[in-house]
Design a protein around this motif. Sequence first.
Motif, PDB file in Angstrom:
ATOM      1  N   GLU A 185       0.878  -1.172   0.000  1.00  0.00           N
ATOM      2  CA  GLU A 185       0.000   0.000   0.000  1.00  0.00           C
ATOM      3  C   GLU A 185       0.913   1.219   0.000  1.00  0.00           C
ATOM      4  O   GLU A 185       1.499   1.577   1.016  1.00  0.00           O
ATOM      5  CB  GLU A 185      -0.883  -0.009   1.247  1.00  0.00           C
ATOM      6  N   SER A 186       1.075   1.826  -1.161  1.00  0.00           N
ATOM      7  CA  SER A 186       2.083   2.880  -1.310  1.00  0.00           C
ATOM      8  C   SER A 186       1.546   4.184  -1.876  1.00  0.00           C
ATOM      9  O   SER A 186       2.240   5.192  -1.873  1.00  0.00           O
ATOM     10  CB  SER A 186       3.214   2.384  -2.225  1.00  0.00           C
ATOM     11  N   ARG A 187       0.300   4.186  -2.379  1.00  0.00           N
ATOM     12  CA  ARG A 187      -0.242   5.401  -3.005  1.00  0.00           C
ATOM     13  C   ARG A 187      -1.223   6.092  -2.047  1.00  0.00           C
ATOM     14  O   ARG A 187      -2.330   6.479  -2.436  1.00  0.00           O
ATOM     15  CB  ARG A 187      -0.927   5.060  -4.322  1.00  0.00           C
ATOM     16  N   THR A 188      -0.819   6.218  -0.799  1.00  0.00           N
ATOM     17  CA  THR A 188      -1.696   6.844   0.191  1.00  0.00           C
ATOM     18  C   THR A 188      -1.882   8.327  -0.097  1.00  0.00           C
ATOM     19  O   THR A 188      -2.946   8.896   0.152  1.00  0.00           O
ATOM     20  CB  THR A 188      -1.102   6.681   1.593  1.00  0.00           C
ATOM     21  N   SER A 189      -0.837   8.959  -0.576  1.00  0.00           N
ATOM     22  CA  SER A 189      -0.896  10.368  -0.967  1.00  0.00           C
ATOM     23  C   SER A 189       0.301  10.635  -1.865  1.00  0.00           C
ATOM     24  O   SER A 189       1.175   9.790  -2.024  1.00  0.00           O
ATOM     25  CB  SER A 189      -0.879  11.295   0.253  1.00  0.00           C
ATOM     26  N   SER A 190       0.341  11.818  -2.418  1.00  0.00           N
ATOM     27  CA  SER A 190       1.437  12.156  -3.316  1.00  0.00           C
ATOM     28  C   SER A 190       2.732  12.379  -2.538  1.00  0.00           C
ATOM     29  O   SER A 190       2.730  13.065  -1.516  1.00  0.00           O
ATOM     30  CB  SER A 190       1.097  13.424  -4.099  1.00  0.00           C
ATOM     31  N   PRO A 191       3.864  11.816  -3.015  1.00  0.00           N
ATOM     32  CA  PRO A 191       5.161  12.108  -2.394  1.00  0.00           C
ATOM     33  C   PRO A 191       5.793  13.396  -2.927  1.00  0.00           C
ATOM     34  O   PRO A 191       6.956  13.676  -2.670  1.00  0.00           O
ATOM     35  CB  PRO A 191       6.001  10.891  -2.778  1.00  0.00           C
ATOM     36  N   ILE A 192       4.988  14.146  -3.688  1.00  0.00           N
ATOM     37  CA  ILE A 192       5.428  15.406  -4.289  1.00  0.00           C
ATOM     38  C   ILE A 192       4.408  16.489  -3.948  1.00  0.00           C
ATOM     39  O   ILE A 192       3.199  16.231  -3.935  1.00  0.00           O
ATOM     40  CB  ILE A 192       5.518  15.277  -5.828  1.00  0.00           C
ATOM     41  N   ARG A 193       4.885  17.685  -3.687  1.00  0.00           N
ATOM     42  CA  ARG A 193       3.988  18.834  -3.625  1.00  0.00           C
ATOM     43  C   ARG A 193       4.427  19.836  -4.685  1.00  0.00           C
ATOM     44  O   ARG A 193       5.606  20.196  -4.754  1.00  0.00           O
ATOM     45  CB  ARG A 193       4.006  19.502  -2.249  1.00  0.00           C
ATOM     46  N   ILE A 194       3.475  20.260  -5.499  1.00  0.00           N
ATOM     47  CA  ILE A 194       3.730  21.324  -6.470  1.00  0.00           C
ATOM     48  C   ILE A 194       3.347  22.636  -5.782  1.00  0.00           C
ATOM     49  O   ILE A 194       2.173  22.844  -5.475  1.00  0.00           O
ATOM     50  CB  ILE A 194       2.904  21.139  -7.753  1.00  0.00           C
ATOM     51  N   PRO A 195       4.311  23.510  -5.494  1.00  0.00           N
ATOM     52  CA  PRO A 195       3.991  24.692  -4.690  1.00  0.00           C
ATOM     53  C   PRO A 195       3.056  25.648  -5.412  1.00  0.00           C
ATOM     54  O   PRO A 195       3.001  25.690  -6.638  1.00  0.00           O
ATOM     55  CB  PRO A 195       5.367  25.325  -4.442  1.00  0.00           C
ATOM     56  N   ARG A 196       2.333  26.417  -4.611  1.00  0.00           N
ATOM     57  CA  ARG A 196       1.460  27.457  -5.153  1.00  0.00           C
ATOM     58  C   ARG A 196       1.352  28.596  -4.142  1.00  0.00           C
ATOM     59  O   ARG A 196       1.529  28.401  -2.936  1.00  0.00           O
ATOM     60  CB  ARG A 196       0.070  26.902  -5.493  1.00  0.00           C
ATOM     61  N   ASP A 197       1.063  29.766  -4.624  1.00  0.00           N
ATOM     62  CA  ASP A 197       0.865  30.928  -3.772  1.00  0.00           C
ATOM     63  C   ASP A 197      -0.401  30.727  -2.940  1.00  0.00           C
ATOM     64  O   ASP A 197      -1.440  30.318  -3.469  1.00  0.00           O
ATOM     65  CB  ASP A 197       0.744  32.186  -4.634  1.00  0.00           C
ATOM     66  N   LYS A 198      -0.324  31.002  -1.659  1.00  0.00           N
ATOM     67  CA  LYS A 198      -1.459  30.700  -0.777  1.00  0.00           C
ATOM     68  C   LYS A 198      -2.673  31.583  -1.054  1.00  0.00           C
ATOM     69  O   LYS A 198      -3.799  31.217  -0.688  1.00  0.00           O
ATOM     70  CB  LYS A 198      -1.055  30.820   0.692  1.00  0.00           C
ATOM     71  N   ASP A 199      -2.462  32.714  -1.688  1.00  0.00           N
ATOM     72  CA  ASP A 199      -3.586  33.608  -1.998  1.00  0.00           C
ATOM     73  C   ASP A 199      -4.127  33.401  -3.408  1.00  0.00           C
ATOM     74  O   ASP A 199      -5.337  33.274  -3.613  1.00  0.00           O
ATOM     75  CB  ASP A 199      -3.157  35.067  -1.816  1.00  0.00           C
ATOM     76  N   THR A 200      -3.234  33.348  -4.398  1.00  0.00           N
ATOM     77  CA  THR A 200      -3.688  33.232  -5.793  1.00  0.00           C
ATOM     78  C   THR A 200      -3.848  31.782  -6.233  1.00  0.00           C
ATOM     79  O   THR A 200      -4.479  31.512  -7.259  1.00  0.00           O
ATOM     80  CB  THR A 200      -2.704  33.916  -6.751  1.00  0.00           C
ATOM     81  N   LEU A 201      -3.269  30.833  -5.490  1.00  0.00           N
ATOM     82  CA  LEU A 201      -3.256  29.396  -5.808  1.00  0.00           C
ATOM     83  C   LEU A 201      -2.520  29.089  -7.107  1.00  0.00           C
ATOM     84  O   LEU A 201      -2.662  27.999  -7.666  1.00  0.00           O
ATOM     85  CB  LEU A 201      -4.681  28.814  -5.859  1.00  0.00           C
ATOM     86  N   GLN A 202      -1.697  30.025  -7.598  1.00  0.00           N
ATOM     87  CA  GLN A 202      -0.930  29.814  -8.811  1.00  0.00           C
ATOM     88  C   GLN A 202       0.497  29.378  -8.474  1.00  0.00           C
ATOM     89  O   GLN A 202       1.041  29.729  -7.425  1.00  0.00           O
ATOM     90  CB  GLN A 202      -0.892  31.098  -9.645  1.00  0.00           C
TER      91      GLN A 202
END
Length: 513
Positions: free
Chosen positions: A460-477
């Motif tokens: 069981e290895s796909r519990t969540s993504s091992p990567i985060r793609i960053p984004r601005d907390k206000d614009t979400l871009q």
Amino acid sequence: MQREIELGILPEKIADETHIVQQGAAQLNIAPARIKGVKIRKRSIDARGRQVVFRIRVIFYIDETPTPEILNVQYANVADAPHVVIIGAGPAGLFAALRCLERGLRPILVERGKNVQERRRDLAALNKSGIVNPDSNYCFGEGGAGTYSDGKLYTRSNKRGDVQRVLQILVAHGATEDILVDARPHIGTNKLPHIIQAIRHTILEYGGEIHFNSRVVTITEAFGRATGVTLASGEHIEANHIILATGHSARDLFELFHRNCWLAEPKPFALGVRIEHPQEIIDQAQYHCAVRSEHLPPAYYSLVEQVDGRGVFSFCMCPGGVIAPCATDKGEVVVNGWSPSKRNNPYANSGTVVQVNLEDVPHAARYPFALLDFQHEVEERAYVVGGGNLVAPAQRMVDFVQGKLSDSLPANSYKPGTKSALLSEVLPPFVHDALQKALPLFGKKMKGYYTNEAILVGVESRTSSPIRIPRDKDTLQHPQIKGLYPCGEGAGYAGGIVSAAIDGMNCADAITD
């Protein structure tokens, strides 16, 4: 006048509205005839005592007739409106598309996999023959991983957005109204495809566009601004706004970020096994009975333990469920679980996983894809130890704790088949050791849990993504690319159907120009 109170109702009386009215009238100290209607607002099972009861919060309408609630969603025809490309037709992508309709934007959904009907053939080949279609499987295709992997709607994401609205939209597209009141709402793998199709029809009816069998190979940008996407077919779709809602298994999109030197970060995740018991063992433990009442659903559990400062916990528990093969490429074994709406299979399964932190993986602090590579290496080892064709390595529970190869394996729900193996040959040592210590402790918390009748199936290895793609907390871009909105579970901002749907709507709301 309306009054809301909590009642404890015996399981055999939970469907008896007259009984509920009588109990409510007694607590409110009024005549039952004065109650003109009832609405159950929340329903949960209380199994803490010897007598299992349903706890319900009920609105009683006293001397007035209730008016039915109608979900009022105003969708505009957006055929000629400015468009938004949405990569991925999972919960985040679909709900982003619906929110675009509400806002007068034209969603163009691009999905690498097939529609729900056509996915069935690939899932049959996956289960029967171990054949993996990298673009159509349990993770990829219309509806994403949720469509054919259960449909649990339980979430703690209330602060991120309107959970009830997500549930209401699902009801408007065919889900039962029970999901609006149950403490742990669940749709079921057998019913979700019809709901997903209904959402597709809404998107198309109001001028949206959907491309299946369309894998994005390039996200184009110029001067720090998104300009469109290029598909594997060579087609290019121009767009100033792109919502990246690919799910946690789209490794090729993560690699695209790496090639382009776009910001991405390693993210802790969890890894372990799927554990399956006969359902009757879980029922007996949770309901304190020899045989579960016909008025009670199959029991679930939630277990957590700290082992040497590291969290070990059950995850995605599936009463009356099935263990499914969730590989997305050749040469790997990945397992997950799902339940039909009636949860009437003879087994109960749950992911049982261990925290994986950045310090557990060499170079994770400097190389953002270190945890992704680590995850993939474990899945490849599971394939090798299983012997191929998606046969999964497995071990009885007590044998696992004692470090013994199981002489035989119990009957189980995993269709590609299981092979007796030492899971120490598959799992990283710190994961294996933490599970060895945690399982007997779980057995002390829940009678009957720690038994050799239970099977551990890896991994069981796909519990969540091992990567985060960053984004601005206000614009979400994305901080480097204006108009690119990392979204949902794959980008590291959600952990299930409801939270992904909320994040999809939030990203659609963030589009301002």
